[in-house]
Design a protein around this motif. Structure first.
Motif, PDB file in Angstrom:
ATOM      1  N   ALA A  44      -2.595  -3.859   1.757  1.00  0.00           N
ATOM      2  CA  ALA A  44      -1.845  -4.941   2.157  1.00  0.00           C
ATOM      3  C   ALA A  44      -0.364  -4.631   1.777  1.00  0.00           C
ATOM      4  CB  ALA A  44      -1.724  -5.755   1.720  1.00  0.00           C
ATOM      5  N   PHE A  45       0.325  -3.635   1.130  1.00  0.00           N
ATOM      6  CA  PHE A  45       1.614  -3.546   0.805  1.00  0.00           C
ATOM      7  C   PHE A  45       1.745  -2.427   1.753  1.00  0.00           C
ATOM      8  CE2 PHE A  45       5.545  -0.786  -0.674  1.00  0.00           C
ATOM      9  CZ  PHE A  45       6.371  -1.920  -1.308  1.00  0.00           C
ATOM     10  N   GLU A  46       1.461  -1.809   2.133  1.00  0.00           N
ATOM     11  CA  GLU A  46       1.745  -0.480   3.086  1.00  0.00           C
ATOM     12  C   GLU A  46       1.292  -0.930   4.182  1.00  0.00           C
ATOM     13  OE1 GLU A  46       2.145   2.917   2.580  1.00  0.00           O
ATOM     14  OE2 GLU A  46       2.078   2.074  -0.088  1.00  0.00           O
ATOM     15  N   PHE A  47       0.174  -1.603   4.651  1.00  0.00           N
ATOM     16  CA  PHE A  47       0.352  -2.375   6.309  1.00  0.00           C
ATOM     17  C   PHE A  47       1.750  -3.101   6.352  1.00  0.00           C
ATOM     18  CE2 PHE A  47      -3.394  -0.266   6.599  1.00  0.00           C
ATOM     19  CZ  PHE A  47      -4.091  -0.034   8.149  1.00  0.00           C
ATOM     20  N   PHE A  48       2.039  -4.188   5.213  1.00  0.00           N
ATOM     21  CA  PHE A  48       2.926  -4.801   5.707  1.00  0.00           C
ATOM     22  C   PHE A  48       4.383  -4.296   5.970  1.00  0.00           C
ATOM     23  CE2 PHE A  48       6.647  -7.671   4.129  1.00  0.00           C
ATOM     24  CZ  PHE A  48       6.394  -8.683   4.343  1.00  0.00           C
ATOM     25  N   SER A  49       4.510  -2.975   5.186  1.00  0.00           N
ATOM     26  CA  SER A  49       6.534  -2.547   4.571  1.00  0.00           C
ATOM     27  C   SER A  49       6.229  -1.406   5.662  1.00  0.00           C
ATOM     28  CB  SER A  49       6.217  -1.908   3.299  1.00  0.00           C
ATOM     29  OG  SER A  49       5.452  -1.093   3.038  1.00  0.00           O
ATOM     30  N   PRO A 103       5.934  -0.732  10.025  1.00  0.00           N
ATOM     31  CA  PRO A 103       5.773  -1.148  10.521  1.00  0.00           C
ATOM     32  C   PRO A 103       4.548  -0.540  11.941  1.00  0.00           C
ATOM     33  CG  PRO A 103       7.809  -1.156  10.464  1.00  0.00           C
ATOM     34  CD  PRO A 103       7.239   0.047   9.271  1.00  0.00           C
ATOM     35  N   ASN A 104       4.543   0.874  11.720  1.00  0.00           N
ATOM     36  CA  ASN A 104       3.102   1.560  12.999  1.00  0.00           C
ATOM     37  C   ASN A 104       1.960   1.293  12.208  1.00  0.00           C
ATOM     38  OD1 ASN A 104       5.506   3.236  13.791  1.00  0.00           O
ATOM     39  ND2 ASN A 104       5.309   4.431  13.173  1.00  0.00           N
ATOM     40  N   ILE A 158      -2.817  -3.136  14.221  1.00  0.00           N
ATOM     41  CA  ILE A 158      -3.271  -4.396  13.340  1.00  0.00           C
ATOM     42  C   ILE A 158      -3.426  -5.672  14.144  1.00  0.00           C
ATOM     43  CG2 ILE A 158      -4.770  -3.944  12.091  1.00  0.00           C
ATOM     44  CD1 ILE A 158      -2.975  -5.714  10.688  1.00  0.00           C
ATOM     45  N   ILE A 159      -1.858  -5.764  14.539  1.00  0.00           N
ATOM     46  CA  ILE A 159      -1.617  -7.044  15.562  1.00  0.00           C
ATOM     47  C   ILE A 159       0.117  -6.645  16.278  1.00  0.00           C
ATOM     48  CG2 ILE A 159       0.648  -7.769  13.383  1.00  0.00           C
ATOM     49  CD1 ILE A 159      -0.236 -10.221  13.832  1.00  0.00           C
ATOM     50  N   LEU A 214      -4.947  -8.849   4.676  1.00  0.00           N
ATOM     51  CA  LEU A 214      -3.872  -9.921   3.704  1.00  0.00           C
ATOM     52  C   LEU A 214      -2.591  -9.630   4.181  1.00  0.00           C
ATOM     53  CD1 LEU A 214      -5.514  -9.246   0.194  1.00  0.00           C
ATOM     54  CD2 LEU A 214      -5.696 -11.344   1.499  1.00  0.00           C
ATOM     55  N   SER A 215      -2.323  -8.384   4.773  1.00  0.00           N
ATOM     56  CA  SER A 215      -1.000  -7.798   5.350  1.00  0.00           C
ATOM     57  C   SER A 215      -0.095  -8.558   6.158  1.00  0.00           C
ATOM     58  CB  SER A 215      -0.890  -6.540   5.957  1.00  0.00           C
ATOM     59  OG  SER A 215      -1.796  -6.026   6.809  1.00  0.00           O
ATOM     60  N   ILE A 216      -1.263  -9.339   6.897  1.00  0.00           N
ATOM     61  CA  ILE A 216      -1.061 -10.427   7.964  1.00  0.00           C
ATOM     62  C   ILE A 216      -0.507 -11.675   7.197  1.00  0.00           C
ATOM     63  CG2 ILE A 216      -2.066 -11.778  10.153  1.00  0.00           C
ATOM     64  CD1 ILE A 216      -3.984  -9.655  10.210  1.00  0.00           C
ATOM     65  N   PHE A 217      -0.616 -12.323   5.727  1.00  0.00           N
ATOM     66  CA  PHE A 217      -0.079 -12.921   5.099  1.00  0.00           C
ATOM     67  C   PHE A 217       1.801 -13.297   4.952  1.00  0.00           C
ATOM     68  CE2 PHE A 217      -4.713 -14.192   4.629  1.00  0.00           C
ATOM     69  CZ  PHE A 217      -4.576 -15.361   4.782  1.00  0.00           C
ATOM     70  N   GLY A 218       1.585 -11.789   4.932  1.00  0.00           N
ATOM     71  CA  GLY A 218       3.294 -11.473   4.308  1.00  0.00           C
ATOM     72  C   GLY A 218       3.796 -11.957   5.468  1.00  0.00           C
ATOM     73  N   LEU A 219       3.061 -11.664   6.540  1.00  0.00           N
ATOM     74  CA  LEU A 219       4.138 -12.689   8.404  1.00  0.00           C
ATOM     75  C   LEU A 219       4.557 -13.191   8.109  1.00  0.00           C
ATOM     76  CD1 LEU A 219       2.889  -9.867  10.384  1.00  0.00           C
ATOM     77  CD2 LEU A 219       4.907  -9.449   9.457  1.00  0.00           C
ATOM     78  N   ILE A 220       3.663 -14.581   7.368  1.00  0.00           N
ATOM     79  CA  ILE A 220       2.913 -16.099   7.657  1.00  0.00           C
ATOM     80  C   ILE A 220       4.147 -16.273   6.247  1.00  0.00           C
ATOM     81  CG2 ILE A 220       1.310 -18.070   7.828  1.00  0.00           C
ATOM     82  CD1 ILE A 220       0.211 -16.513   8.576  1.00  0.00           C
TER      83      ILE A 220
END
Length: 241
Positions: A44-49, A51-52, A57-58, A108-114
């Motif tokens: 989750a942290f790697e995907f959220f932090s 951008p590529n 995924i979004i 879960l990485s998407i929740f970091g955007l919300i």
């Protein structure tokens, strides 16, 4: 003279009393559960932090094709683990479980955007406390929770079906109500699953391939229950950005 006591030899199999067997089994279950949580948190942290990675995924217009795969793939992993127990080796079960944890981490990485980072951390701690209390309650209670758990599971599948339909309907009110329903379900199921796993642990013959796979199954059950509890609590109590 024929003996009434079978003279079987169990290589690498250890017989323990019920209490010790349950504790040993649950210790291994929780170890794998924590490993899965660590994998999910790292993913989750790697995907959220990155951008590529997040862009895979979004997009500005919504989820990408890979994003939908990431969201719905845990359901496929769940079916494989549940129905492939007798066909999949222990190594295969571990690989599937880790892949499942990665897929959950991507979601879960998407929740970091919300939600804000502080509220995610606070809800995670709160969910951990609730989960821990109910796990202890399920382990120590002398009341049989089998019938109670069966009812909860039926309600869970019904609520899950409604959630899948609402994923495309986008009803905020239904989503909010379902969050409370799932929180209540996960709280009850945590106690039920702990009692169930305690009983499974008491009947295991350690050292067999089946006993190792049962550890992964147990970790999968508790990990999934905790993740569902955390996500639903986050929907209710999480502070949006």
């Amino acid at each position: 003279m024929e003996s009434n006591t079978p003279n079987y030899v169990y290589d690498n199999v250890t017989q323990l009393n019920d209490a010790d067997a349950s504790r040993k089994y649950l210790a291994k279950v929780f170890t794998w559960m924590f490993i899965a949580l660590g994998v999910s948190a790292f993913t989750a942290f790697e995907f959220f932090s990155t951008p590529n990675l997040l862009a895979l995924i979004i997009s500005p217009t919504g989820f990408t094709a890979l994003g939908y795969v990431a969201i719905f793939s845990p359901l496929a992993f769940s079916m494989v683990i549940n129905f492939g127990f007798n066909r999949i080796s222990y190594t295969g079960m571990v690989a599937i479980f880790i892949a499942y944890a990665v897929a959950i981490g991507i979601t879960l990485s998407i929740f970091g955007l919300i939600y804000t980072g502080a509220s995610i951390f606070t809800v995670f701690i709160s969910a951990s406390v609730v989960f821990g209390i109910m796990a202890i309650a399920g382990y120590t209670t002398h009341q049989d929770l089998s019938q109670f758990g069966s009812i909860l599971r039926v309600v869970f599948f019904g609520a899950f079906a409604v959630m899948l339909i609402n994923f495309f309907m986008h009803s905020a009110q239904i989503d909010y109500i379902l969050s409370f329903v799932f929180v209540a379900l996960m709280i009850g199921l945590t106690a039920y699953y702990m009692q169930m796993l305690k009983r499974i642990g008491a009947g295991i013959e350690y050292g067999t391939e089946e006993s190792k796979k049962l550890v992964i199954i147990g970790a999968f059950v508790l990990y999934t229950t905790f993740i569902n509890l955390f996500m639903m609590m986050l929907r209710i109590f999480g502070r949006r950005r």
